[in-house]
Design a protein around this motif. Structure first.
Motif, short mmCIF file in Angstrom:
data_model
loop_
_atom_site.label_atom_id
_atom_site.label_comp_id
_atom_site.label_asym_id
_atom_site.label_seq_id
_atom_site.Cartn_x
_atom_site.Cartn_y
_atom_site.Cartn_z
N PHE A 135 0.84 -1.20 0.00
CA PHE A 135 0.00 0.00 0.00
C PHE A 135 0.87 1.25 0.00
CE2 PHE A 135 -2.32 -3.27 2.48
CZ PHE A 135 -3.38 -3.46 1.61
N CYS A 136 0.38 2.28 -0.69
CA CYS A 136 1.07 3.57 -0.71
C CYS A 136 0.03 4.68 -0.69
CB CYS A 136 1.88 3.75 -1.99
SG CYS A 136 3.33 2.67 -2.06
N GLU A 137 0.45 5.84 -0.23
CA GLU A 137 -0.47 6.97 -0.20
C GLU A 137 -0.59 7.62 -1.58
OE1 GLU A 137 3.44 8.94 0.97
OE2 GLU A 137 2.54 6.96 1.12
N MET A 138 0.40 7.34 -2.46
CA MET A 138 0.34 7.89 -3.83
C MET A 138 1.04 6.90 -4.77
SD MET A 138 3.33 10.67 -3.34
CE MET A 138 4.69 10.29 -2.25
N ARG A 139 0.75 7.03 -6.08
CA ARG A 139 1.44 6.18 -7.05
C ARG A 139 2.44 7.07 -7.78
NH1 ARG A 139 1.67 0.49 -8.16
NH2 ARG A 139 3.57 0.62 -9.31
N CYS A 140 3.71 6.90 -7.50
CA CYS A 140 4.71 7.78 -8.10
C CYS A 140 4.84 7.44 -9.59
CB CYS A 140 6.04 7.62 -7.39
SG CYS A 140 5.83 7.90 -5.62
N GLY A 141 5.16 8.47 -10.39
CA GLY A 141 5.13 8.30 -11.84
C GLY A 141 6.10 7.28 -12.36
N PHE A 142 7.19 7.03 -11.64
CA PHE A 142 8.25 6.15 -12.13
C PHE A 142 8.11 4.72 -11.61
CE2 PHE A 142 9.41 8.53 -8.35
CZ PHE A 142 9.69 7.51 -7.45
N CYS A 143 7.26 4.50 -10.62
CA CYS A 143 7.37 3.26 -9.83
C CYS A 143 6.56 2.12 -10.41
CB CYS A 143 6.90 3.55 -8.40
SG CYS A 143 7.09 2.12 -7.33
N ASN A 144 7.18 0.96 -10.59
CA ASN A 144 6.41 -0.21 -11.02
C ASN A 144 6.45 -1.31 -9.96
OD1 ASN A 144 8.89 -1.38 -11.31
ND2 ASN A 144 8.50 -2.22 -13.34
N GLY A 191 7.87 -2.67 0.74
CA GLY A 191 6.62 -2.35 0.07
C GLY A 191 6.81 -2.03 -1.40
N GLY A 192 5.94 -1.17 -1.89
CA GLY A 192 4.99 -0.35 -1.16
C GLY A 192 5.64 0.45 -0.02
N THR A 193 4.80 0.75 0.92
CA THR A 193 5.21 1.57 2.05
C THR A 193 4.65 0.94 3.33
OG1 THR A 193 5.05 3.51 0.59
CG2 THR A 193 5.22 3.93 2.95
N VAL A 229 6.45 12.90 -10.90
CA VAL A 229 5.10 12.57 -10.39
C VAL A 229 5.22 11.94 -9.00
CG1 VAL A 229 2.82 11.70 -11.01
CG2 VAL A 229 4.48 12.12 -12.81
N ARG A 230 5.85 12.69 -8.14
CA ARG A 230 6.03 12.29 -6.74
C ARG A 230 5.71 13.53 -5.92
NH1 ARG A 230 7.96 8.11 -3.03
NH2 ARG A 230 8.95 9.23 -1.34
N PRO A 231 4.42 13.85 -5.84
CA PRO A 231 4.07 15.11 -5.21
C PRO A 231 4.43 15.11 -3.73
CG PRO A 231 2.11 13.83 -5.74
CD PRO A 231 3.26 13.04 -6.22
S1 SF4 Z 1 8.09 4.99 -4.94
FE1 SF4 Z 1 7.38 4.32 -2.94
S2 SF4 Z 1 5.56 5.62 -2.49
FE2 SF4 Z 1 5.97 5.79 -4.68
S3 SF4 Z 1 4.60 4.23 -5.59
FE3 SF4 Z 1 6.66 3.31 -5.36
S4 SF4 Z 1 6.57 2.24 -3.42
FE4 SF4 Z 1 4.84 3.71 -3.44
#
Ligand code: SF4
Ligand SMILES: C[S@@+](CC[C@H](N)C(=O)[O-])C[C@H]1O[C@@H](n2cnc3c(N)ncnc32)[C@H](O)[C@@H]1O
Length: 449
Positions: free
Chosen positions: A62-71, A113-115, A185-187
């Protein structure tokens, strides 16, 4: 022995011509996209018979946001009750897995995670309780690493982590420049990042790791230096410098030679900056303050300090976690796209059949050699030829003509094969070139969803 390398021979002009230094981060070998459904699904008690479970990994998707780069395998916007249901399922899984293990002796653990700190303080307490009680592990007695994010590294959560024995905390900062965070995209706001880092230091957790990313749109040598300097204000025991990757199904999209050059320039700048600041380079991404060896990075990865114990098994709990025995790597289904991730998590929380392995990859002797090679070679200290010989009975340079294939990037003496500084900079080209033909074909055949 090495068909994949022969097809497009590393070192050949054809290979060099199409080379990008950023072919892929080999975090673990083989990648999950090489896993396939197991049919029939073997009982975990068979899979783990005679294996030593030494590392424990618990995945919180789980994360509070979906960062633009993250898969990574994670979802945002978890509805009310889902995290609680997830912990219920984790507990059921932990009981089933523990029953299948043959006297585990965990020497290292990680919550990733996730977080993981998306969970609130009460849920984190439950996570510690269920892990300790069901797996029979004292998390205060072994190194425990936990991932967090700026928005969730709050004093109340950190108090639980510190009190329950976390010895390492890793936070993704990515950039101290708000405009760069936005471009990725990581506000996030710098003030929030600074408050989180202060709170981590105040918590007394021994090892702080900060993740930074280079190659973001608009990032310059000066702004990169600025982020590095800002991170050093907290004198973190570890820093990971990640080249930005954009992958299918993430929010960003870009691929060109100019970008490769930008990343290479920023890599060299970052490396030199940290070396000047007194850090040791452990791998292309990882830098660490000298001193007594601290708790390891995430278990089972190229950077983790437990790489010399590659024969140990890793037990993964949670729906995105992998488990490793010497003969089988296994997990649940894998996805990146939001809809599929949701379905997999929803299936996981309803599950009761945790006594079997679902999706996986069987390792034969050849794949074990390659795994050892890939996970050891791309560290500054390199691969011990004696350790390889004691494990496989052969010399690594007889098995793989590495020096001819990666001229200028690898060097060897009687005891070690190690990357040169230029080789470390090209770790993400060397690693994928060492994949077996079978792994390569499976990864190519994987349909991203
Ligand atoms: S970088 Fe961290 S906070 Fe952002 S979507 Fe990926 S796991 Fe979640
Ligand atoms: C599990 S996250 C870290 C913890 C937390 N979720 C956070 O983002 O703050 C792992 C790290 O991998 C790095 N990462 C993930 N995807 C990446 C990508 N596509 N390119 C470069 N680095 C990436 C980021 O630095 C990130 O902090």
């Amino acid at each position: 022995m090495d068909g994949a390398l022969r097809r497009v021979h590393p070192g050949s002009s054809r290979w060099r011509a199409r080379l990008t230094p950023y072919e892929g981060y080999v975090y673990a070998y083989p990648h999950k996209t090489a896993y396939r459904p197991l049919d029939p699904r073997p009982a975990l008690s068979e899979v783990w018979a005679g294996e030593r479970a030494g590392a424990l990994y618990v995945h919180i998707p789980f994360c509070e946001m979906r960062c633009g780069f993250c898969n990574l395998f994670t979802r945002t916007g978890a509805p009310e009750g889902l995290t609680g249901a997830y912990l219920d399922a984790l507990e059921r899984q932990a009981r089933a897995v523990r029953a299948a293990l043959d006297g585990p002796r965990f020497t290292t653990a990680a919550f990733g995670g996730g977080t993981p700190t998306y969970l609130d303080a009460r849920e984190l307490t439950r996570l510690f309780d269920l892990t300790e009680q069901t797996m029979g592990v004292g998390l205060r007695e072994i190194p425990l690493s936990v991932e967090t994010s700026p928005a969730t590294a709050t004093p109340d959560r950190l108090a639980v982590l510190a009190e329950r024995g976390a010895s390492r905390i890793s936070i993704g900062v990515q950039s101290f420049v708000d405009a760069e965070a936005r471009a990725a995209v990581r506000p996030q706001k710098r003030a929030e990042v600074e408050a989180a880092l202060d709170a981590i230091r105040a918590s007394g957790i021994a090892t702080l790791n900060i993740d930074l990313i280079y190659g973001i749109d608009g990032q310059t040598p000066d702004s990169w230096r600025h982020s590095l300097e800002a991170a050093l204000t907290w004198r973190p025991e570890e820093l990971y410098l990640y080249p930005l990757y954009v992958r299918p199904l993430t929010g960003l999209g870009r691929q060109d030679r100019a970008w490769d050059d930008q990343r290479m320039e920023l890599y060299r700048l970052g490396r030199d900056h940290l070396l000047d600041a007194g850090y040791d380079q452990v791998s292309m991404r990882m830098f660490r303050l000298p001193g007594p060896p601290g708790p390891p990075g995430p278990p089972g990865t190229t950077e983790s300090a437990d790489y010399c114990c590659q024969t140990d098994g890793m037990v993964g709990l949670g729906c995105g976690a992998r488990s490793y025995t010497s003969a089988l790597h296994h997990s649940f289904e894998y996805a990146v796209g939001a809809r599929h991730v949701r379905t997999i998590i929803d299936d996981y929380v309803r599950r009761d059949d945790f006594g079997v392995a679902n999706v996986g990859f069987a390792l034969d002797e050849e794949e074990r050699r390659r795994r050892h090679l890939i996970q050891s070679l791309l560290r500054t200290e390199g691969l011990s030829r004696d350790l390889y010989r004691s494990r496989f009975g052969t010399d690594v340079l007889d098995d793989y003509p590495l020096l001819e294939r990666f001229p200028g990037w690898l060097t060897a003496d009687a005891s070690t094969v190690r990357p040169t500084p230029d080789g470390l900079a090209h770790s993400d080209a060397i690693g994928p070139a060492l994949f077996s033909p079978r792994v390569r074909a499976l990864m190519e055949g994987y349909a991203a969803c």
